[in-house]
Structures are given as structure tokens and as C-alpha cells.
Design an enzyme around this catalytic site. Structure first.
Site, short mmCIF file in Angstrom:
data_model
loop_
_atom_site.label_atom_id
_atom_site.label_comp_id
_atom_site.label_asym_id
_atom_site.label_seq_id
_atom_site.Cartn_x
_atom_site.Cartn_y
_atom_site.Cartn_z
N HIS A 75 0.96 -1.07 -0.15
CA HIS A 75 0.17 -0.13 0.20
C HIS A 75 1.09 1.74 0.48
O HIS A 75 2.05 1.03 0.74
CB HIS A 75 -0.64 0.01 1.10
N GLU A 120 1.74 4.07 2.40
CA GLU A 120 2.51 4.02 2.91
C GLU A 120 3.48 2.94 3.37
O GLU A 120 4.35 4.18 3.77
CB GLU A 120 1.43 3.73 4.54
N THR A 180 -22.32 1.03 -31.83
CA THR A 180 -21.05 1.27 -31.78
C THR A 180 -19.99 1.10 -32.07
O THR A 180 -19.41 1.78 -33.08
CB THR A 180 -20.92 2.05 -30.55
N1 LIG Z 1 -24.39 10.39 -29.66
C1 LIG Z 1 -23.53 9.57 -29.20
O1 LIG Z 1 -23.22 10.39 -27.59
C2 LIG Z 1 -23.17 8.76 -29.82
C3 LIG Z 1 -22.23 7.99 -28.89
C4 LIG Z 1 -21.61 6.85 -29.24
C5 LIG Z 1 -22.53 6.11 -30.55
N2 LIG Z 1 -23.64 6.95 -31.63
C6 LIG Z 1 -23.86 6.55 -32.09
O2 LIG Z 1 -25.11 5.47 -31.82
C7 LIG Z 1 -25.21 4.45 -32.47
C8 LIG Z 1 -25.30 3.47 -31.71
O3 LIG Z 1 -26.29 3.09 -30.80
P1 LIG Z 1 -26.38 1.91 -30.10
O4 LIG Z 1 -27.16 2.75 -29.06
O5 LIG Z 1 -27.68 0.72 -30.84
O6 LIG Z 1 -25.39 2.04 -29.14
P2 LIG Z 1 -24.92 0.94 -28.67
O7 LIG Z 1 -24.10 2.36 -27.68
O8 LIG Z 1 -23.88 0.28 -29.14
O9 LIG Z 1 -25.49 0.57 -28.02
C9 LIG Z 1 -25.99 -0.77 -27.90
C10 LIG Z 1 -25.13 -2.45 -27.71
O10 LIG Z 1 -25.26 -2.48 -27.14
C11 LIG Z 1 -24.70 -3.70 -26.79
N3 LIG Z 1 -25.59 -4.23 -25.77
C12 LIG Z 1 -25.53 -4.69 -24.84
N4 LIG Z 1 -26.50 -5.42 -24.13
C13 LIG Z 1 -26.80 -4.14 -24.02
C14 LIG Z 1 -28.57 -4.18 -23.32
N5 LIG Z 1 -28.99 -4.73 -21.73
N6 LIG Z 1 -29.15 -3.01 -24.16
C15 LIG Z 1 -28.84 -2.33 -24.66
N7 LIG Z 1 -27.74 -2.82 -25.03
C16 LIG Z 1 -27.13 -4.10 -25.52
C17 LIG Z 1 -25.50 -4.33 -27.66
O11 LIG Z 1 -24.93 -4.94 -28.54
P3 LIG Z 1 -24.62 -5.73 -30.31
O12 LIG Z 1 -25.68 -5.83 -30.95
O13 LIG Z 1 -22.84 -6.48 -30.39
O14 LIG Z 1 -25.01 -7.45 -29.48
C18 LIG Z 1 -26.67 -3.38 -28.49
O15 LIG Z 1 -25.92 -3.31 -30.26
C19 LIG Z 1 -23.78 4.58 -33.50
O16 LIG Z 1 -24.33 4.65 -35.46
C20 LIG Z 1 -23.22 5.50 -32.93
O17 LIG Z 1 -22.52 6.32 -34.38
C21 LIG Z 1 -24.02 8.07 -30.67
#
Ligand SMILES: NC(=O)c1ccc[n+]([C@@H]2O[C@H](COP(=O)([O-])OP(=O)(O)OC[C@H]3O[C@@H](n4cnc5c(N)ncnc54)[C@H](OP(=O)(O)O)[C@@H]3O)[C@@H](O)[C@H]2O)c1
Length: 383
Positions: A59, A61, A207
């Protein structure tokens, strides 16, 4: 007594600043133990310093005492967290301080962990003068608690501290056109500073596939030594995680569902990534969000910056896993897609007394932390 002793004036400001800086060196290294900094000081001179090592190592300390050697006798120890009083993987730090002959201990944050607490009483019983600097200086306490936010959340909730960041335009667009960003350079640089002070950066599978983000620290953030590079965390229920993705690299955690998939797992492991299995959510939305966040503790992650799209953001908000939130509102309209609105977000970020609004060039950043205290919850100034 946990009071400022009449014989013990506070030390010069820079001593406490240095203890905080030393503690920050352990961020991303010490988990699940707290990243603590310790100095051994005499007559205002810092004789030695120590930061918490990896699990099982010394740690802060003990590390500082080791460097100080015999010079620790009669000196003052300055620690960012109350020294532990229990025998865990290592012996109690209170006993190490007593045995070294330390005369006084100055601490910034009391330890809420019931198994390790009691350090102050044990030090006092050994005749050591204890000064609770945090009780006298709320500003220093808030900064130390901010650095220790992952540990404090682990003790309180059994999981890492999570900051959620989401960007959108004023007209509600959350998915930018390919190759474009919603916000400008100032807001994005700020995100990189948030990354630099996090142990992990988390996104969902959608994403990863849509944007192929690097999830590293750029824009000059982190050059001040604030933390190590965060490890990417990819959350995917489908397991559709391209091994060629830029965020799939040594240290990356890929959190997937319970079903085995040896070929995919071997391909990810060949890139240096670690596959972690968690249960699916009962409602069929994907993975169990609480299990996703909790499992990160086993991989030394105490602080998470989540940068997901709206669907995973909803899962994190609904499961009450968000300790601090930043909504970056782009001043201009970037085109792109409006994704489903997030009514859950409106419950968390209601512009009012406890939401901090900061301007970042043409964009606005709305920030709120659980309990409302921005400074104490991992959100620093936007440069
Ligand atoms: N505006 C912003 O701040 C921002 C930030 C990041 C991304 N984006 C945009 O957002 C879009 C994707 O949006 P999204 O909402 O689908 O994004 P995401 O952040 O990728 O979340 C959804 C993905 O998370 C996984 N997941 C696992 N458990 C989950 C749960 N309990 N609930 C929901 N998801 C779960 C799934 O992956 P699997 O499909 O692999 O199973 C699902 O497809 C992209 O086009 C990106 O450009 C925007």
C-alpha cells in the site's frame, strides 16, 4: 481524536497537492484497491513518497516508509485516504506507521470500508497525532474523494464509478453522418480528458461496428500524467465484435453473453483482448447491465467513462448505474439520425440548481453527478 490537534498546524498547500498527484499515479494500477498517495514529511520537506501498487503489492504508506527508511521516525505521514487497520493481503498500514515511529498522520478522506476502517482510532491509540485535514478543508476533501470515487463507489455499491457521456444536437440527433462529429473540438478534447482520468472507456457493439472508434486518449489529454491509458470495454450481446476493430487490442475487455464461442474468443485473445461472460438481461434487451459494470472490478477497473449510443445508455440509466452524466449539446445541426429519445435522461439531467452548464465553444455541456456535487464526482473544468 479525529480533530486537528492544537500542536499540529496544517502543512503547506503544496504538500497536499503533491500527495494528490502521487495518488493519481496509482489510478488504473491499484484496482480494486484505492489509488492512494502517501508522503513522509519533516519540517515541510518531503522525504519520501509512495503510491498504492497492484493487488498484493505494498500500500502507499508502506511504499513511502520503505523509501524513507529510518528518517520516518518522528516525521509526519500525509495520506489521501485513512490508513487501513485490517490484515488483508497485506498487514495493516496503521501498524507500519506506528512501527516506523511516525509522529503524526494527516489524512484527506476517511475510509468507509467497514473491513478496513478504524485506522484513525488505531493510530490515536498508538499515540500518533491524527489530523483530519479533509474535515477542515472541504475543497481538498472533495478533490481526494474525486480521485478515490471508484473505490468509494465500490464500497457503497459493489461496482465501479460510472460517468455517462452522450452527445446530441439541439434538434435531437444522436447519430452523426458517417465520418462527422456532432460536437466541436473543445467538447471532444474535454472527452479525451475524461478518458485520461478513467480506468476504462465503454461502448456497445453497435457503436463499435458503426464508428470503429479508437477509444484512446488524444487531443493532448493525459500528457499531464493524469492516469494511465484507459482500457476499452466493448459490450456485445450478439458477440458480433470484429477482431479488426481499432478498439480491439491488448488490454481490451469484450463483455459478451453466457454462451461459449471458442473460435471468436480465440481470435479476440490473439489480439490481446480478454473475453468476459455475463448473464443476459431478463427483459431480452441484451446483457444484464449491472453484471456488465460489476464484472469490471475483477479487471482492476474502478472508474468507467461510458460513451455508448442511446440504447446502451438507456440500459445503464434504467439499472441506476450512472453516477455522473454529461450531455454535450451541439450548437449546430450536423444532420444524421434522430435516435429514440431518452426520457430516462430527462429524469437525471433537469437543468436546475444541481446541473452545471459549461460552454465549450459553440457547444454546451450539461453535467450532473449523483447527489448533485459536480466537483466531488469526477467532473473537472472544461478548458
Ligand atoms: N451521440 C452519442 O453520444 C453517441 C455515442 C456513441 C454512439 N453513437 C451512435 O449511436 C449508434 C449506435 O447506437 P446504439 O444505441 O445502438 O449504441 P450502442 O452503444 O452500441 O449500444 C447498443 C449495443 O450494446 C450492446 N448491448 C448489450 N447489452 C445491452 C443492453 N442491455 N441494452 C442495450 N444494448 C446492449 C448490443 O451490442 P450487440 O449488437 O453487439 O449485441 C447493442 O447493439 C451509432 O450509430 C453511433 O454512431 C452516438
Amino acid at each position: 481524536m479525529v480533530d486537528r490537534s492544537s500542536t499540529q498546524p496544517l502543512l503547506p498547500e503544496e504538500v497536499y497537492e503533491r500527495a494528490l498527484a502521487v495518488g493519481r499515479r496509482a489510478a488504473g494500477v491499484s484496482g480494486p484497491n484505492p489509488p492512494v498517495g502517501c508522503l513522509i514529511v519533516r519540517d515541510g520537506d518531503v522525504l519520501a513518497e509512495g503510491a498504492t501498487g497492484p493487488v498484493g503489492a505494498a500500500h502507499a504508506e508502506v511504499e513511502a516508509l520503505r523509501h524513507a527508511g529510518g528518517a520516518a521516525a518522528g516525521a509526519t505521514a500525509v495520506v489521501t485516504l485513512e490508513p487501513c487497520a485490517h490484515h488483508g493481503r497485506t498487514p495493516p498500514c496503521t501498524d507500519a506507521l506506528r512501527d516506523a515511529g511516525v509522529a503524526a498522520v494527516h489524512l484527506l478522506v476517511r475510509d468507509p470500508d467497514p473491513t478496513a476502517a478504524g485506522g484513525v482510532a488505531r493510530l490515536a491509540a498508538a499515540g500518533i497525532d491524527v489530523v483530519d485535514v479533509g474535515a477542515l478543508r472541504p475543497d481538498l476533501h472533495a478533490r481526494a474523494a474525486d480521485d478515490l470515487r471508484g473505490f468509494l463507489t465500490r464500497v457503497r455499491d459493489g461496482r465501479p464509478h460510472l460517468t455517462l457521456k452522450l452527445a446530441q444536437t439541439v434538434d435531437g440527433v444522436t447519430v452523426p453522418p458517417a465520418g462527422a462529429y456532432l460536437t466541436g473540438t473543445a467538447a471532444r478534447s474535454h472527452v479525451h480528458r475524461l478518458r485520461a482520468r478513467s480506468d476504462a472507456v465503454l461502448v456497445g457493439g453497435a457503436t463499435l461496428r458503426a464508428d470503429d472508434p479508437r477509444l484512446d486518449v488524444r487531443h493532448g489529454a493525459g500528457t499531464d500524467g493524469s492516469g494511465t491509458s484507459p482500457r476499452p470495454v466493448i459490450v456485445s450481446a450478439s458477440g458480433d465484435v470484429p477482431t479488426s476493430a481499432r478498439a480491439v487490442r491488448a488490454g481490451t475487455l469484450v463483455v459478451v453473453g453466457p454462451d461459449p464461442h471458442p473460435e471468436r474468443d480465440a481470435a479476440l485473445a490473439a489480439r490481446g483482448a480478454t473475453v468476459v461472460r455475463v448473464p443476459a438481461a431478463d427483459d431480452g434487451s441484451g446483457l444484464d447491465a449491472t453484471a456488465v459494470v460489476r464484472c469490471l472490478l475483477e479487471h482492476r477497473v474502478l472508474t468507467v467513462l461510458a460513451e455508448p449510443g442511446p440504447r446502451l445508455a438507456r440500459a445503464l440509466l434504467t439499472a441506476d448505474l450512472v453516477d455522473a452524466v454529461e450531455v454535450h449539446v451541439a450548437g449546430g445541426a450536423a444532420g444524421g439520425q434522430v435516435r429514440p429519445a431518452l426520457p430516462e435522461l430527462a429524469d437525471v439531467v433537469r437543468v436546475g440548481a444541481d446541473v452545471d452548464v459549461v460552454r465549450a465553444d459553440a457547444d454546451l455541456i450539461l453535467r450532473r453527478a449523483r447527489g448533485g456535487a459536480v466537483a466531488a464526482s469526477g467532473l473537472q473544468e472544461v478548458a
